[in-house]
Design an enzyme around this catalytic site. Structure first.
Site, PDB file in Angstrom:
ATOM      1  N   HIS A  20       0.829  -1.206   0.000  1.00 45.74           N
ATOM      2  CA  HIS A  20       0.000   0.000   0.000  1.00 45.74           C
ATOM      3  C   HIS A  20       0.864   1.256   0.000  1.00 45.74           C
ATOM      4  O   HIS A  20       0.502   2.283   0.560  1.00 45.74           O
ATOM      5  CB  HIS A  20      -0.915  -0.006   1.232  1.00 45.74           C
ATOM      6  CG  HIS A  20      -1.964  -1.075   1.187  1.00 45.74           C
ATOM      7  ND1 HIS A  20      -2.734  -1.437   2.280  1.00 45.74           N
ATOM      8  CD2 HIS A  20      -2.373  -1.878   0.165  1.00 45.74           C
ATOM      9  CE1 HIS A  20      -3.565  -2.408   1.927  1.00 45.74           C
ATOM     10  NE2 HIS A  20      -3.371  -2.698   0.651  1.00 45.74           N
TER      11      HIS A  20
HETATM   12  C1  FAD Z   1      -1.274  -7.415  -5.285  1.00 46.92           C
HETATM   13  C2  FAD Z   1      -1.895  -6.165  -4.707  1.00 46.92           C
HETATM   14  C3  FAD Z   1      -3.018  -6.277  -3.899  1.00 46.92           C
HETATM   15  C4  FAD Z   1      -3.589  -5.123  -3.353  1.00 46.92           C
HETATM   16  N1  FAD Z   1      -4.784  -5.232  -2.694  1.00 46.92           N
HETATM   17  C5  FAD Z   1      -5.432  -4.107  -2.314  1.00 46.92           C
HETATM   18  C6  FAD Z   1      -6.750  -4.177  -1.788  1.00 46.92           C
HETATM   19  O1  FAD Z   1      -7.397  -5.223  -1.757  1.00 46.92           O
HETATM   20  N2  FAD Z   1      -7.316  -3.012  -1.354  1.00 46.92           N
HETATM   21  C7  FAD Z   1      -6.648  -1.811  -1.395  1.00 46.92           C
HETATM   22  O2  FAD Z   1      -7.199  -0.811  -0.952  1.00 46.92           O
HETATM   23  N3  FAD Z   1      -5.426  -1.720  -1.945  1.00 46.92           N
HETATM   24  C8  FAD Z   1      -4.825  -2.833  -2.439  1.00 46.92           C
HETATM   25  N4  FAD Z   1      -3.606  -2.729  -3.055  1.00 46.92           N
HETATM   26  C9  FAD Z   1      -3.033  -1.397  -3.239  1.00 46.92           C
HETATM   27  C10 FAD Z   1      -3.761  -0.587  -4.302  1.00 46.92           C
HETATM   28  O3  FAD Z   1      -4.247  -1.414  -5.325  1.00 46.92           O
HETATM   29  C11 FAD Z   1      -2.774   0.462  -4.869  1.00 46.92           C
HETATM   30  O4  FAD Z   1      -2.250   1.241  -3.820  1.00 46.92           O
HETATM   31  C12 FAD Z   1      -3.441   1.413  -5.868  1.00 46.92           C
HETATM   32  O5  FAD Z   1      -4.124   0.679  -6.846  1.00 46.92           O
HETATM   33  C13 FAD Z   1      -2.370   2.282  -6.494  1.00 46.92           C
HETATM   34  O6  FAD Z   1      -2.952   3.117  -7.455  1.00 46.92           O
HETATM   35  P1  FAD Z   1      -2.049   4.093  -8.329  1.00 46.92           P
HETATM   36  O7  FAD Z   1      -2.950   4.738  -9.287  1.00 46.92           O
HETATM   37  O8  FAD Z   1      -1.256   4.933  -7.392  1.00 46.92           O
HETATM   38  O9  FAD Z   1      -0.999   3.141  -9.069  1.00 46.92           O
HETATM   39  P2  FAD Z   1      -1.236   1.854  -9.990  1.00 46.92           P
HETATM   40  O10 FAD Z   1      -2.656   1.410  -9.918  1.00 46.92           O
HETATM   41  O11 FAD Z   1      -0.190   0.873  -9.607  1.00 46.92           O
HETATM   42  O12 FAD Z   1      -1.013   2.375 -11.471  1.00 46.92           O
HETATM   43  C14 FAD Z   1       0.236   2.730 -12.016  1.00 46.92           C
HETATM   44  C15 FAD Z   1       0.217   2.400 -13.501  1.00 46.92           C
HETATM   45  O13 FAD Z   1       1.324   3.032 -14.131  1.00 46.92           O
HETATM   46  C16 FAD Z   1       1.918   2.128 -15.038  1.00 46.92           C
HETATM   47  N5  FAD Z   1       3.315   2.515 -15.206  1.00 46.92           N
HETATM   48  C17 FAD Z   1       4.311   2.412 -14.295  1.00 46.92           C
HETATM   49  N6  FAD Z   1       5.461   2.876 -14.812  1.00 46.92           N
HETATM   50  C18 FAD Z   1       5.189   3.295 -16.062  1.00 46.92           C
HETATM   51  C19 FAD Z   1       5.980   3.887 -17.088  1.00 46.92           C
HETATM   52  N7  FAD Z   1       7.273   4.146 -16.893  1.00 46.92           N
HETATM   53  N8  FAD Z   1       5.388   4.181 -18.265  1.00 46.92           N
HETATM   54  C20 FAD Z   1       4.059   3.921 -18.471  1.00 46.92           C
HETATM   55  N9  FAD Z   1       3.274   3.358 -17.525  1.00 46.92           N
HETATM   56  C21 FAD Z   1       3.831   3.061 -16.330  1.00 46.92           C
HETATM   57  C22 FAD Z   1       1.750   0.787 -14.359  1.00 46.92           C
HETATM   58  O14 FAD Z   1       1.925  -0.288 -15.263  1.00 46.92           O
HETATM   59  C23 FAD Z   1       0.344   0.910 -13.796  1.00 46.92           C
HETATM   60  O15 FAD Z   1      -0.620   0.512 -14.727  1.00 46.92           O
HETATM   61  C24 FAD Z   1      -3.005  -3.862  -3.599  1.00 46.92           C
HETATM   62  C25 FAD Z   1      -1.867  -3.751  -4.407  1.00 46.92           C
HETATM   63  C26 FAD Z   1      -1.328  -4.881  -4.979  1.00 46.92           C
HETATM   64  C27 FAD Z   1      -0.136  -4.729  -5.888  1.00 46.92           C
END
Ligand code: FAD
Length: 552
Positions: free
Chosen positions: A480
């Site tokens: 997280h």
């Molecule tokens: C296995 C797992 C289980 C989890 N379970 C839960 C849960 O049940 N409940 C909960 O609240 N939270 C959970 N979390 C945490 C939660 O899902 C994340 O904190 C949240 O989704 C993050 O959102 P974000 O938009 O910050 O990043 P992300 O959703 O990770 O999105 C980032 C995106 O950017 C892309 N990216 C990265 N680098 C580049 C680049 N250089 N160029 C182009 N694209 C790129 C990635 O591929 C990805 O698609 C979990 C996380 C994981 C990994």
């Protein structure tokens, strides 16, 4: 790969994850021409996602080395190295996660506001939460949405573990919390989940799929961004593996690991660290990667007296207890969550496309990705793979982590050091929540189900130092991670972005993902990440009226 010429984008959004998809969709709704660049695979419509990602009953893409994830090696503590995966596919981590969809608490957001980010108080962000969801269980409620993109519902009782857990919490005197998204006092209750008809509804399905026909939206999967491009102090686009892309405004939404890495590769970060890695310094920003927070967790395993029902389609999570540790100022800083089926069924499903089938198809990649994991742990997990478990977690740590750039090569991961449990207050609370979980297993409600608690002996449990040692051996992370480019007011030297999420020291560049959280929320961050995208769109278009509270 259709759309206007590259210079014609109003906004380029880097990363189609939880926050990025919500942001991109709302900008399109506001009339902006948006290009979304995602390193992972594109799946335009919900039905295009592979079964391993769609099926909410399994964590089908979390095996290290799976093509739909990034596998990083993190140091959770000095001697605890651990593989950390994140989604690398349209939908980002929402496409691979546990589907627990609980909002941050009023105390979390009002705490952000008290730090000088008044645009992010609970009352300020509530409309964005409402707009993001359709809560099937609470239609017409003043705190819920009934026409937003993310479907939310809770699973009622029906499984022996869910029912035993609720009764055990009641037996120990914990109050019920029937709606964990309703700003009530912490307690035990059903988990809001973003699942519809057994499908893990990720943010790409919910936000981007319905807008695929819009001439304002272009999505390019398989496109990794390697740096932000500047003209003077203004961001004018991004460099990708396939060439440059230009836009009026750049938004990094690549998640709490890749976003700070991209900032640093673009010269924005701690000056000494950048120079040591061979990157020219554009803005000395000591807060990039510094003082991040996450949720340390571990699994307390137990052996059932008899095999409990685990029908196909059974979701692994159904309920949780949130409670406040002794003397804590943060309500609900401890979490206990029963899993309804063993790891063998959650991860090691042998159905086509499942993690095990995938790992067997790609043994070398899997082994290479696992090199950060300790052999002790892997053997321990293999030995207990038929056990059930209670996940226990510290939801508001005092310890702080650090992410640092080690190379100018975008393919080399940054160093990720969680520094979990470095503060005694965290060790004390971790002991408290582990002991609480053992109490729950000892209740009259659980007794008929439990043959034995496994892996944690009574003499270890009774001794603080022994228990600390055991905790370290079993330490894991909820993944997280938050706060690697946190927001903050003028005069806060650690603030990387202002509360409009604009990167300080340059123009035309924002960060919209969990990197900007001042501190990780006291609940899983997935629902809050979606809210960040919604709220950022309001701030970027400066026209909240465009976003009626319940517009779908
Ligand atoms: C296995 C797992 C289980 C989890 N379970 C839960 C849960 O049940 N409940 C909960 O609240 N939270 C959970 N979390 C945490 C939660 O899902 C994340 O904190 C949240 O989704 C993050 O959102 P974000 O938009 O910050 O990043 P992300 O959703 O990770 O999105 C980032 C995106 O950017 C892309 N990216 C990265 N680098 C580049 C680049 N250089 N160029 C182009 N694209 C790129 C990635 O591929 C990805 O698609 C979990 C996380 C994981 C990994």
């Amino acid at each position: 790969m259709s759309g206007p010429a590259d210079s014609d984008w109003d906004v380029v959004v880097v990363g189609a994850g939880s926050a990025g998809c919500a942001l991109a969709a709302r900008l399109v709704d506001a009339g902006r021409r948006v290009l979304v660049l995602e390193a992972g695979a594109d799946h335009p419509q919900p039905g295009d996602f592979p079964p391993a990602l769609r099926d909410a009953a399994v964590l089908g893409a979390v095996t290290p080395g799976h093509p739909a994830n990034w596998t990083y090696t993190a140091q959770l503590a000095e001697d605890v190295s651990y593989p950390v995966v994140r989604g690398r596919v349209l939908g980002g981590s929402s496409a691979v996660n546990g589907t627990y969809f609980v909002r941050g608490t009023r105390a979390d957001f009002d705490g952000w506001a008290a730090d000088g980010n008044e645009l992010w108080s609970y009352d300020a962000v509530l409309p964005a939460f409402r707009r993001s969801e359709t809560d099937a269980d609470h239609p017409g409620s003043p705190v819920h949405g009934d026409s937003g993109p993310m479907p939310v519902r809770r699973v009622a009782g029906g499984h022996p573990v869910t029912e035993a857990f609720a009764a055990a919490c009641g037996e120990l005197g914990f109050p019920a919390e029937p709606d964990k998204n309703a700003d009530g006092p912490p307690g035990h209750g059903p988990l809001p989940l973003n699942v519809a008809d057994g499908v893990r509804v990720n943010t790409a399905m919910a936000y981007l799929s319905p807008r695929r026909g819009s001439p304002l939206l272009t999505v390019r999967g398989g496109t990794r961004v390697t740096a932000v491009l500047f003209a003077g102090d203004r961001a004018v686009g991004v460099q990708t593996e396939h060439g440059a892309v230009h836009a009026d405004e750049v938004v990094l939404a690549a998640g709490a690991v890749a976003t700070p890495q991209l900032l640093m590769l673009s010269g924005i970060g701690p000056a000494d660290q950048l120079r040591a890695a061979g990157v020219a310094v554009r803005v000395h920003a000591p807060g990039v990667g510094a003082d991040f927070t996450d949720h340390p967790d571990l699994y307390l395993t137990w052996q059932p007296r008899e095999r409990l029902p685990a029908p196909r389609g059974l979701l692994p999570l159904s309920s949780a207890l949130h409670t406040t540790s002794a003397g804590s100022p943060t309500p609900g800083d401890l979490e206990v969550m029963p899993w309804l089926k063993p790891f063998s069924r959650v991860l090691l499903d042998r159905a086509p496309g499942s993690p095990v089938a995938e790992a067997l198809r790609r043994p070398v990649t899997t082994l290479r990705a696992l090199r950060g994991a300790s052999l002790h742990r892997l053997l321990d997990q293999a030995r207990r793979r038929e056990d059930l478990f209670l996940a226990v977690a510290l939801q508001q740590e005092d310890s702080r982590g650090r992410l640092s750039l080690v190379s100018a090569d975008p393919a080399v991961q940054p160093r990720i050091e969680h520094r979990y449990l470095t503060e005694e207050s965290d060790r004390r609370r971790m002991r408290e929540v582990v002991r609480l979980a053992t109490e729950l297993l000892r209740t009259a409600a659980f007794a008929p189900l439990v043959a034995a608690r496994t892996g944690l002996d009574d003499d270890v449990l009774a001794d603080d130092r022994e228990l600390d040692r055991w905790t370290r051996r079993h330490l894991a992370t909820a993944i997280h991670l938050a706060g690697t480019a946190r927001m903050g007011p003028d005069g806060d030297p650690g603030a990387v972005v202002d509360q409009q999420l604009r990167v300080r020291g340059v123009r035309g560049l924002r960060v919209v993902d969990t990197s900007v959280m001042p501190r990780v929320t006291s609940r899983g961050p997935a629902a809050t990440a979606v809210m960040l995208g919604e709220r950022a769109a309001e701030l970027m278009t400066d026209d909240p009226a465009r976003f009626s509270p319940l517009a779908g």
